[in-house]
Write an enzyme that holds these catalytic residues in place. Structure first.
Site, PDB file in Angstrom:
ATOM      1  N   ASP A 238      -2.190 -12.139   4.699  1.00  0.00           N
ATOM      2  CA  ASP A 238      -2.427 -10.698   4.782  1.00  0.00           C
ATOM      3  C   ASP A 238      -2.321 -10.288   6.256  1.00  0.00           C
ATOM      4  O   ASP A 238      -2.885 -10.949   7.139  1.00  0.00           O
ATOM      5  CB  ASP A 238      -3.810 -10.340   4.237  1.00  0.00           C
ATOM      6  CG  ASP A 238      -4.029  -8.838   4.191  1.00  0.00           C
ATOM      7  OD1 ASP A 238      -3.649  -8.217   3.175  1.00  0.00           O
ATOM      8  OD2 ASP A 238      -4.563  -8.282   5.181  1.00  0.00           O
ATOM      9  N   ILE A 239      -1.557  -9.212   6.514  1.00  0.00           N
ATOM     10  CA  ILE A 239      -1.402  -8.724   7.883  1.00  0.00           C
ATOM     11  C   ILE A 239      -2.711  -8.062   8.334  1.00  0.00           C
ATOM     12  O   ILE A 239      -3.228  -7.170   7.654  1.00  0.00           O
ATOM     13  CB  ILE A 239      -0.239  -7.729   7.977  1.00  0.00           C
ATOM     14  CG1 ILE A 239       1.069  -8.409   7.548  1.00  0.00           C
ATOM     15  CG2 ILE A 239      -0.110  -7.175   9.393  1.00  0.00           C
ATOM     16  CD1 ILE A 239       2.256  -7.481   7.498  1.00  0.00           C
ATOM     17  N   GLU A 281       0.702  -5.290   2.249  1.00  0.00           N
ATOM     18  CA  GLU A 281       0.868  -6.205   3.369  1.00  0.00           C
ATOM     19  C   GLU A 281       0.491  -7.639   3.001  1.00  0.00           C
ATOM     20  O   GLU A 281       0.264  -8.480   3.873  1.00  0.00           O
ATOM     21  CB  GLU A 281       0.022  -5.740   4.560  1.00  0.00           C
ATOM     22  CG  GLU A 281      -1.482  -5.800   4.346  1.00  0.00           C
ATOM     23  CD  GLU A 281      -2.062  -4.542   3.716  1.00  0.00           C
ATOM     24  OE1 GLU A 281      -3.274  -4.293   3.897  1.00  0.00           O
ATOM     25  OE2 GLU A 281      -1.319  -3.800   3.045  1.00  0.00           O
TER      26      GLU A 281
END
Length: 373
Positions: A238-239, A281
């Site tokens: 996950d960004i 994301e």
């Protein structure tokens, strides 16, 4: 890195899939085509006995050979594979069929007047098997050469020779053109079907596998891992602070960040692994034949690599980090969703621990394996 390229490989190539695709399209119409060809041979055989009974017994074995070749080709093509063997067998049968009927025309008085042009239509059937114009032309030239032997055996009158040759050439040209048009139409249909299939299985922004393809492939990999008692791991990325990227740098820059992350993930795995965009994301790596420790090492390497990546937006150079959770297949997992739940728990621990971290999750415990201050 100003303009990241799509991360995943291009759709399957025509060279790899197109011939087998053609073969599958051929089989449903194979019975009807075979029956029509057999009916034509049978009708010509009946004509032999009605019009030229004096030579009918001599030509009957060659008519029968044509029927036998047709039946053998049908039985073979019904379940045959691979394509190269199918094409070679089909070409041999076609040549033998035309050769047998050329012998018939040589034995029948004035056979050159009605038969050769009909035989030149036979290669049109070959357009179902060929994938390139060159193959069709070679086939047509071979048949044309055999049909010429009929004219050499029964030489027409000089006044008829030019018209006969013009008829042969025109039929050959029309047959080749129709076959080429059929090949081109099938190739375009294949291209469109491949594109639709690819669009259904890939994320439009990153060209990674989408959620549907991830779970389809994941189901197969879980079944295989259980059957052969092989390891299977999943990494969920996950960004970090992605909403802040969109708010401060625009959604266009956010898309660049997603693309660059996808490119880094796809470039860092094997061909047998499945990189996918789960949504937003979030990204997933499905890793067959990979233990939890190996997956954690890979996740850490990719985390560092992504932290060193940058894109250029309106506010200048932008860098970002990712957090990750790692989980492996356990005896209690029913499907891929269960593995992802544990990977998501590891991702949550990485976020809670300060982000830019990798956390490996066992069946009951989450262990933070690495972090960056």
């Amino acid at each position: 890195m100003n303009s990241p390229t799509p991360a995943a490989a291009a759709p399957p190539t025509v060279a790899a899939e197109y011939p087998e695709w053609c073969l599958e399209r051929l089989r449903p119409a194979l019975l009807g085509t075979t029956l029509v060809l057999m009916a034509m041979v049978a009708l010509f055989a009946a004509r032999d006995w009605l019009v030229t009974p004096q030579v009918a017994p001599q030509v009957a074995p060659f008519r029968g050979l044509g029927l036998a070749i047709t039946v053998v080709l049908y039985v073979y093509l019904r379940n045959a594979s691979p394509w190269k063997k199918v094409f070679a067998t089909g070409l041999v049968c076609l040549v033998l069929f035309v050769a047998s009927q050329c012998v018939v025309l040589m034995l029948i008085p004035y056979g050159f007047r009605y038969g050769p042009t009909t035989l030149l239509l036979v290669p049109l059937c070959m357009s179902v098997l060929v994938t390139r114009l060159r193959e069709l032309v070679v086939c047509q030239v071979a048949i044309f050469a055999m049909v010429q032997s009929v004219y050499l055996y029964h030489r027409p009158e000089p006044s008829d020779w030019g018209g006969a040759e013009a008829c042969l050439l025109s039929v050959s040209f029309v047959t080749t053109y129709l076959g080429w048009s059929a090949c081109r139409a099938r190739r375009e249909q294949f291209r469109l079907e491949t594109q639709l299939r690819d669009d259904a299985h890939r994320d439009a922004l990153t060209q990674l596998a989408n959620r549907r393809q991830l779970f389809a492939q994941g189901t197969l990999e879980v079944q295989r891992a259980r059957r052969y008692h092989r390891p299977l791991s999943v990494i969920l990325f996950d960004i970090d602070h992605f909403k802040r990227v969109n708010d401060e740098h625009s959604h266009a820059v956010g898309d660049l960040v997603i693309q660059a992350t996808a490119e880094a993930l796809a470039a860092g795995v094997r061909d047998t692994d499945v990189p996918a965009r789960l949504g937003g994301e979030e990204f997933v790596l499905l890793l067959p034949e990979t233990t939890g420790d190996a997956a954690t090492t890979l996740a850490e390497r990719l985390r560092v690599q992504i932290s060193e990546t940058h894109v250029v937006g309106v506010a200048g150079e932008l860098r970002w980090t990712v957090s990750a959770g790692v989980a492996s297949l356990s005896a209690d997992d029913a499907d891929l969703a269960d593995i992802l739940k544990r990977a998501d728990a590891g991702l949550y621990e990485s976020k809670r621990g300060g982000r830019n971290r990798v956390t490996s999750v066992g069946a009951d415990v989450a262990t933070q394996r690495s972090s960056l201050g």
